[in-house]
Scaffold this active site. Sequence first.
Site, short mmCIF file in Angstrom:
data_model
loop_
_atom_site.label_atom_id
_atom_site.label_comp_id
_atom_site.label_asym_id
_atom_site.label_seq_id
_atom_site.Cartn_x
_atom_site.Cartn_y
_atom_site.Cartn_z
N LYS A 91 0.86 -1.19 0.00
CA LYS A 91 0.00 0.00 0.00
C LYS A 91 0.89 1.23 0.00
O LYS A 91 1.70 1.42 0.90
CB LYS A 91 -0.92 0.00 1.22
CG LYS A 91 -1.84 1.22 1.29
CD LYS A 91 -2.80 1.15 2.46
CE LYS A 91 -3.73 2.34 2.50
NZ LYS A 91 -4.70 2.28 3.62
N ASP A 135 -13.79 4.86 9.39
CA ASP A 135 -14.10 4.65 7.96
C ASP A 135 -14.51 3.20 7.76
O ASP A 135 -14.10 2.54 6.82
CB ASP A 135 -12.88 4.99 7.11
CG ASP A 135 -13.25 5.26 5.65
OD1 ASP A 135 -14.45 5.44 5.38
OD2 ASP A 135 -12.35 5.27 4.80
#
Length: 425
Positions: A123, A228
């Site tokens: 990532k 989130d």
Amino acid sequence: MKLDTSHMRYLTADDFKVLQAMEIGSRNHELVPIEMIHSIGSLKSPSATNRSLGDLAKLKLVARLRNAKYDGFRITYLGYDYLALKLMLKRDSIYSVGTKIGVGKESDIYVVSDKNGAQKVLKIHRLGRTSFKTVKNNRDYLKNKQTSNWMYLSRLAAEKEFQFMRVLYDLGFNVPIPYDNLRHCVLMELIKGYCMKHMKKYPSYKKLYSDLMNFIVKLANHGLIHCDYNEFNIMIRDEEDAKNHEYGFVVIDFPQCVSIEHTDAKFYFDRDVQGIRDFFAKKFLYEPEHDPTMLDTDGYGEGYKYAYPNFKRDVLRMHQLDAAVSASGYVKKKSREDRDLESAVVNMRALELGSSDDDASEFDSDVDYDDSEDGYDSDEYEEEDLDDDNLAEDEAAENEKIISALSSGSQNLKMDKLGNYIIEE
């Protein structure tokens, strides 16, 4: 942006010295002067520095600002990627980079392999994309404009996410295995499955609903709120892979977590809960209600007393993870890095679910960089505009130590709030 690593094998040691020198020089300069690059990089001659800069500019690893008062360069995100990947190769963390498998509002996701052929996920954080709705009005996300270095903020986000994942994984939470963290990159486990957003059917969706709600409560009992928590950040394991694990899902994306002591903790907790409720109502028409006739409170949904968690009723602090990882909102005094990162991600938490990246091309559109194959012009820059034209001997020695620490991946190398590298003794 596209991560093309095909040119990495052709870069010389001098090229990487120039990239590292530009990374260090950017601590005080948005545009690093060529003489400073040569001084910090310690290349044999100015012509060698100019040759490397020309080659790097053609590959778009560095960029030149047009109409600047002096001749200088800035390192691009691709150049920063190369620096991170080079050291990960040196550490044997990765061996090859595969295809892009995902694009987030603040990151790119790639499949990579180690030297044994095992696949993992890389990532790469890229804070500063214009998918954030407030970028045009608040370019650096910092109320006091303490820094505009997006690479510095991306590095802080990656470090914080790796810290969250490592602590949560050690405590048995359903998160990917964290392998390594370097600059703005996080290396983690590749989950054999798919994003919950793409779920079409699930044999035991009511149990999945209950497990997902329990995760929210368990995380909050340890002192953290995800902020989130939705179908975009939950991975569903394949049927065969799920047989080898207690739960059939994995939660990802943690840089924006806050403490349950945060002033808006209840709001974020309720929003996470509502995100799961909305998804199951839309996908499975599953909208459970509270049932006072039931006594079981170990789960949520049908067959349980409560249909969904409540912050005041269900959150009972059991651990101090928010203190251990200096989560946003915790009363303990935070470091400057924590304050900078908090200022950067506050807008990430405010985004509505499913924001698009349609405006990504507008990023840095007000800055005119020259990425042409010709590299850069040969105009002389103005000496009076260079703050560090002649580095003192002690500063040059410090730079050499920093370059050595960057090359070796030393854990003593830190960053201050302006993106300056410092070595902790």
